[in-house]
Motif scaffolding. Structure first.
Motif, PDB file in Angstrom:
ATOM      1  N   GLU A  42     -11.772  14.280  14.006  1.00  0.00           N
ATOM      2  CA  GLU A  42     -11.122  15.487  13.488  1.00  0.00           C
ATOM      3  C   GLU A  42      -9.602  15.395  13.481  1.00  0.00           C
ATOM      4  OE1 GLU A  42     -11.316  20.289  14.080  1.00  0.00           O
ATOM      5  OE2 GLU A  42     -12.965  19.049  14.794  1.00  0.00           O
ATOM      6  N   GLU A  43      -9.021  14.723  14.435  1.00  0.00           N
ATOM      7  CA  GLU A  43      -7.553  14.646  14.482  1.00  0.00           C
ATOM      8  C   GLU A  43      -6.954  13.892  13.291  1.00  0.00           C
ATOM      9  OE1 GLU A  43      -9.074  11.380  17.276  1.00  0.00           O
ATOM     10  OE2 GLU A  43      -9.494  13.499  17.046  1.00  0.00           O
ATOM     11  N   THR A  44      -7.766  13.117  12.580  1.00  0.00           N
ATOM     12  CA  THR A  44      -7.272  12.391  11.406  1.00  0.00           C
ATOM     13  C   THR A  44      -7.475  13.165  10.099  1.00  0.00           C
ATOM     14  OG1 THR A  44      -9.357  11.215  11.026  1.00  0.00           O
ATOM     15  CG2 THR A  44      -7.748  10.162  12.508  1.00  0.00           C
ATOM     16  N   HIS A  45      -8.185  14.273  10.142  1.00  0.00           N
ATOM     17  CA  HIS A  45      -8.531  15.001   8.921  1.00  0.00           C
ATOM     18  C   HIS A  45      -7.325  15.406   8.074  1.00  0.00           C
ATOM     19  CE1 HIS A  45     -12.910  16.115  10.228  1.00  0.00           C
ATOM     20  NE2 HIS A  45     -12.657  14.825  10.331  1.00  0.00           N
ATOM     21  N   PRO A  46      -6.241  15.925   8.670  1.00  0.00           N
ATOM     22  CA  PRO A  46      -5.096  16.268   7.815  1.00  0.00           C
ATOM     23  C   PRO A  46      -4.544  15.059   7.046  1.00  0.00           C
ATOM     24  CG  PRO A  46      -4.880  17.338   9.942  1.00  0.00           C
ATOM     25  CD  PRO A  46      -6.029  16.376  10.055  1.00  0.00           C
ATOM     26  N   ALA A  47      -4.450  13.909   7.699  1.00  0.00           N
ATOM     27  CA  ALA A  47      -3.951  12.705   7.034  1.00  0.00           C
ATOM     28  C   ALA A  47      -4.928  12.227   5.968  1.00  0.00           C
ATOM     29  CB  ALA A  47      -3.692  11.602   8.059  1.00  0.00           C
ATOM     30  N   VAL A  48      -6.219  12.345   6.231  1.00  0.00           N
ATOM     31  CA  VAL A  48      -7.238  11.929   5.262  1.00  0.00           C
ATOM     32  C   VAL A  48      -7.187  12.842   4.029  1.00  0.00           C
ATOM     33  CG1 VAL A  48      -9.714  11.703   4.847  1.00  0.00           C
ATOM     34  CG2 VAL A  48      -8.724  10.872   6.991  1.00  0.00           C
ATOM     35  N   ARG A  49      -7.027  14.134   4.240  1.00  0.00           N
ATOM     36  CA  ARG A  49      -6.893  15.065   3.103  1.00  0.00           C
ATOM     37  C   ARG A  49      -5.661  14.723   2.268  1.00  0.00           C
ATOM     38  NH1 ARG A  49      -8.282  18.759   7.157  1.00  0.00           N
ATOM     39  NH2 ARG A  49     -10.437  19.404   6.978  1.00  0.00           N
ATOM     40  N   GLU A  50      -4.572  14.409   2.951  1.00  0.00           N
ATOM     41  CA  GLU A  50      -3.355  14.023   2.237  1.00  0.00           C
ATOM     42  C   GLU A  50      -3.595  12.752   1.423  1.00  0.00           C
ATOM     43  OE1 GLU A  50       1.336  12.930   2.991  1.00  0.00           O
ATOM     44  OE2 GLU A  50       0.022  13.144   4.724  1.00  0.00           O
ATOM     45  N   ALA A  51      -4.271  11.783   2.024  1.00  0.00           N
ATOM     46  CA  ALA A  51      -4.564  10.530   1.331  1.00  0.00           C
ATOM     47  C   ALA A  51      -5.367  10.784   0.060  1.00  0.00           C
ATOM     48  CB  ALA A  51      -5.323   9.584   2.258  1.00  0.00           C
ATOM     49  N   ALA A  52      -6.368  11.651   0.148  1.00  0.00           N
ATOM     50  CA  ALA A  52      -7.194  11.964  -1.020  1.00  0.00           C
ATOM     51  C   ALA A  52      -6.356  12.646  -2.106  1.00  0.00           C
ATOM     52  CB  ALA A  52      -8.366  12.846  -0.618  1.00  0.00           C
TER      53      ALA A  52
END
Length: 64
Positions: A42-52
């Protein structure tokens, strides 16, 4: 969160790797995206959303 990619759409821009290097990488031979963790913590979700969002080819899809 679950990550899927359409490798044939990937243009190798590398924006995903810059945004979330713990989740995405690129193949050496052609720069195509590689998902290192299809169900990242979960702590990576903001970065993953940004990547997408940054993906110029819209090759990254996220689902719950």
């Amino acid at each position: 969160m679950r990550i899927t990619v359409e490798a044939d759409k990937c243009c190798g821009a590398g924006q995903c790797v810059l945004a979330a290097p713990e989740v995405f990488d690129q193949r050496d031979e052609d720069g195509t995206v590689v998902v290192l963790d299809e169900a990242p913590p979960e702590e990576t979700h903001p970065a993953v959303r940004e990547a997408a969002q940054l993906c110029p080819a819209a090759a990254i899809a996220l689902s719950s």
